[in-house]
Design a protein around this motif. Structure first.
Motif, PDB file in Angstrom:
ATOM      1  N   VAL A 191       0.818  -1.204   0.000  1.00 15.70           N
ATOM      2  CA  VAL A 191       0.000   0.000   0.000  1.00 15.70           C
ATOM      3  C   VAL A 191       0.856   1.259   0.000  1.00 15.70           C
ATOM      4  CG1 VAL A 191      -1.986  -1.080   1.117  1.00 15.70           C
ATOM      5  CG2 VAL A 191      -0.191  -0.097   2.528  1.00 15.70           C
ATOM      6  N   LEU A 192       0.278   2.338  -0.540  1.00 14.88           N
ATOM      7  CA  LEU A 192       0.883   3.663  -0.485  1.00 14.88           C
ATOM      8  C   LEU A 192       0.442   4.323   0.804  1.00 14.88           C
ATOM      9  CD1 LEU A 192       0.278   5.027  -4.081  1.00 14.88           C
ATOM     10  CD2 LEU A 192       2.453   4.409  -3.057  1.00 14.88           C
ATOM     11  N   LEU A 193       1.396   4.911   1.515  1.00 18.45           N
ATOM     12  CA  LEU A 193       1.107   5.502   2.814  1.00 18.45           C
ATOM     13  C   LEU A 193       1.439   6.990   2.805  1.00 18.45           C
ATOM     14  CD1 LEU A 193       2.741   2.663   4.905  1.00 18.45           C
ATOM     15  CD2 LEU A 193       0.291   3.051   4.551  1.00 18.45           C
ATOM     16  N   PRO A 194       0.725   7.777   3.602  1.00 17.85           N
ATOM     17  CA  PRO A 194       1.040   9.206   3.684  1.00 17.85           C
ATOM     18  C   PRO A 194       2.403   9.415   4.338  1.00 17.85           C
ATOM     19  CG  PRO A 194      -0.586   8.621   5.344  1.00 17.85           C
ATOM     20  CD  PRO A 194      -0.375   7.404   4.487  1.00 17.85           C
ATOM     21  N   GLU A 195       3.020  10.562   4.043  1.00 12.77           N
ATOM     22  CA  GLU A 195       4.339  10.865   4.592  1.00 12.77           C
ATOM     23  C   GLU A 195       4.300  10.952   6.114  1.00 12.77           C
ATOM     24  OE1 GLU A 195       7.880  14.195   4.089  1.00 12.77           O
ATOM     25  OE2 GLU A 195       6.168  14.204   2.730  1.00 12.77           O
ATOM     26  N   TYR A 196       3.209  11.480   6.644  1.00 11.46           N
ATOM     27  CA  TYR A 196       3.060  11.618   8.087  1.00 11.46           C
ATOM     28  C   TYR A 196       1.817  10.871   8.533  1.00 11.46           C
ATOM     29  CZ  TYR A 196       6.349  15.362   7.237  1.00 11.46           C
ATOM     30  OH  TYR A 196       7.444  16.074   6.847  1.00 11.46           O
ATOM     31  N   GLY A 197       1.786  10.489   9.784  1.00 11.93           N
ATOM     32  CA  GLY A 197       0.612   9.813  10.314  1.00 11.93           C
ATOM     33  C   GLY A 197       0.921   8.393  10.726  1.00 11.93           C
ATOM     34  N   GLY A 198      -0.093   7.687  11.089  1.00  9.58           N
ATOM     35  CA  GLY A 198       0.087   6.331  11.573  1.00  9.58           C
ATOM     36  C   GLY A 198       0.599   6.336  13.001  1.00  9.58           C
ATOM     37  N   THR A 199       0.580   5.188  13.609  1.00  9.71           N
ATOM     38  CA  THR A 199       1.062   5.021  14.972  1.00  9.71           C
ATOM     39  C   THR A 199       2.150   3.963  14.974  1.00  9.71           C
ATOM     40  OG1 THR A 199      -1.144   5.530  15.839  1.00  9.71           O
ATOM     41  CG2 THR A 199       0.377   4.394  17.331  1.00  9.71           C
ATOM     42  N   GLU A 200       3.316   4.320  15.523  1.00 11.57           N
ATOM     43  CA  GLU A 200       4.434   3.389  15.582  1.00 11.57           C
ATOM     44  C   GLU A 200       4.278   2.483  16.805  1.00 11.57           C
ATOM     45  OE1 GLU A 200       8.914   4.284  15.711  1.00 11.57           O
ATOM     46  OE2 GLU A 200       8.097   5.551  14.108  1.00 11.57           O
ATOM     47  N   VAL A 201       4.429   1.179  16.581  1.00 12.51           N
ATOM     48  CA  VAL A 201       4.328   0.204  17.666  1.00 12.51           C
ATOM     49  C   VAL A 201       5.520  -0.731  17.564  1.00 12.51           C
ATOM     50  CG1 VAL A 201       2.971  -1.704  18.601  1.00 12.51           C
ATOM     51  CG2 VAL A 201       1.803   0.289  17.659  1.00 12.51           C
TER      52      VAL A 201
END
Length: 62
Positions: A31-41
């Motif tokens: 998938v293509l993901l935005p440059e910012y965002g998401g949660t790192e785990v």
């Protein structure tokens, strides 16, 4: 361009009536993901990034 491989998906989200809206991607998709965002785990030694279905920009097909 940020991309990633889907390793797990949840059941989806609920609409106003409580019905489940299925996730648009499946395990193994790239998938293509935005440059910012998401949660790192971090689980053990591995790092994962969690994204909501709405945050995913698209799916890459090879």
């Amino acid at each position: 361009m940020n991309s990633g491989r889907v390793v797990a998906v949840g059941p989806g989200s609920h609409d106003r009536e409580g019905k489940i809206i299925p996730v648009s991607v499946k395990e193994g998709d790239t998938v293509l993901l935005p440059e910012y965002g998401g949660t790192e785990v971090k689980l053990g030694e591995k790092e994962y990034h969690l994204y909501r279905d709405d945050d995913i920009l698209g799916t890459l097909h090879h």
